[in-house]
Write a protein that holds these residues in place. Structure first.
Motif, PDB file in Angstrom:
ATOM      1  N   UNK A 123      -0.921  -0.116   4.611  1.00 34.45           N
ATOM      2  CA  UNK A 123      -0.909  -0.055   3.295  1.00 34.45           C
ATOM      3  C   UNK A 123       0.476   0.035   2.377  1.00 34.45           C
ATOM      4  N   UNK A 124       1.389   0.612   3.093  1.00 32.83           N
ATOM      5  CA  UNK A 124       2.862   0.564   2.779  1.00 32.83           C
ATOM      6  C   UNK A 124       3.111  -0.916   2.522  1.00 32.83           C
ATOM      7  N   UNK A 125       3.030  -1.631   3.408  1.00 30.76           N
ATOM      8  CA  UNK A 125       3.560  -3.090   3.317  1.00 30.76           C
ATOM      9  C   UNK A 125       2.781  -3.748   2.083  1.00 30.76           C
ATOM     10  N   UNK A 139       3.858   2.899 -11.305  1.00 32.88           N
ATOM     11  CA  UNK A 139       3.498   4.503 -11.085  1.00 32.88           C
ATOM     12  C   UNK A 139       2.498   4.855 -10.245  1.00 32.88           C
ATOM     13  N   UNK A 140       1.456   4.321 -10.112  1.00 31.46           N
ATOM     14  CA  UNK A 140       0.228   4.629  -9.253  1.00 31.46           C
ATOM     15  C   UNK A 140       0.705   4.317  -7.757  1.00 31.46           C
ATOM     16  N   UNK A 145       2.419   5.583  -2.349  1.00 33.47           N
ATOM     17  CA  UNK A 145       3.552   5.386  -1.339  1.00 33.47           C
ATOM     18  C   UNK A 145       3.739   6.828  -0.942  1.00 33.47           C
ATOM     19  N   UNK A 146       3.873   7.612  -1.600  1.00 31.57           N
ATOM     20  CA  UNK A 146       4.513   9.108  -1.531  1.00 31.57           C
ATOM     21  C   UNK A 146       3.751   9.703  -0.583  1.00 31.57           C
ATOM     22  N   UNK A 147       2.177   9.619  -0.941  1.00 26.94           N
ATOM     23  CA  UNK A 147       1.210  10.189  -0.312  1.00 26.94           C
ATOM     24  C   UNK A 147       0.997   9.683   1.193  1.00 26.94           C
ATOM     25  N   UNK A 148       1.060   8.257   1.207  1.00 23.36           N
ATOM     26  CA  UNK A 148       1.146   7.690   2.429  1.00 23.36           C
ATOM     27  C   UNK A 148       2.381   8.152   3.718  1.00 23.36           C
ATOM     28  N   UNK A 149       3.436   7.996   2.770  1.00 24.91           N
ATOM     29  CA  UNK A 149       4.826   8.698   3.524  1.00 24.91           C
ATOM     30  C   UNK A 149       4.407  10.144   4.151  1.00 24.91           C
TER      31      UNK A 149
END
Length: 170
Positions: A123-125, A139-140, A145-149
């Protein structure tokens, strides 16, 4: 001549195995009542033990005799003799079950962790490869990405579970 690391390790394991064997022999005089006789009559149907197995769709192990793990395993007699300390009766079977269930849970947790890491990284990729020219989309995507990290950071941690002590030595 000095011993190699392998020889020292082999000797250490042999001493440890012999010590455990002697300790288990001395415990026979301590645990006289067969373990299976001490269980509540409904432990295999009306207990948290049974509920846990029913919840995951597995049959609840039944302790209705004093036979050891070697009589209940799918391993042949020779391989069972190598894996298990034989003649430990129903108590030894219960102890082996605790160890096996712990190891099974640890291994399953590894596979689930690996799967989740792979999916989160995918998902990050996808976020990195997406078009982020629109400020609202960017922004979304950054929020996601912050949530996934943060999820990846959680997966880096180890979980400690506590159990009552069940192993004793003489």
């Amino acid at each position: 001549m000095a011993k190699s690391n392998a020889e020292r390790l082999r000797a250490f394991k042999e001493r440890k195995k012999e010590k455990e064997k002697v300790a288990s022999l001395t415990l026979d005089g301590v645990f006289k009542t067969p373990f299976f006789e001490t269980l509540p009559p409904d432990y295999d149907t009306e207990s948290q033990f049974a509920d846990s197995f029913e919840f995951i769709g597995l049959p609840t192990p039944v302790f209705n005799d004093d036979l050891g793990i070697e009589h209940h395993t799918l391993y042949s007699d020779e391989s069972a003799a190598e894996l298990f300390e034989l003649n430990r009766r129903s108590l030894g079977r219960a102890e082996m079950m605790i160890t096996a269930l712990n190891e099974a849970a640890e291994n399953l947790a590894f596979y689930v962790n690996k799967y989740k890491r792979t999916e989160i990284k995918a998902r990050l990729a996808e976020i990195e490869a997406s078009d982020l020219s629109d400020p609202e989309t960017k922004r979304a995507a950054l929020k996601n990405a912050a949530r996934l990290n943060k999820m990846l950071e959680q997966l880096d941690k180890q979980v400690r579970l506590t159990f009552p002590q069940w192993k004793v030595t003489g």
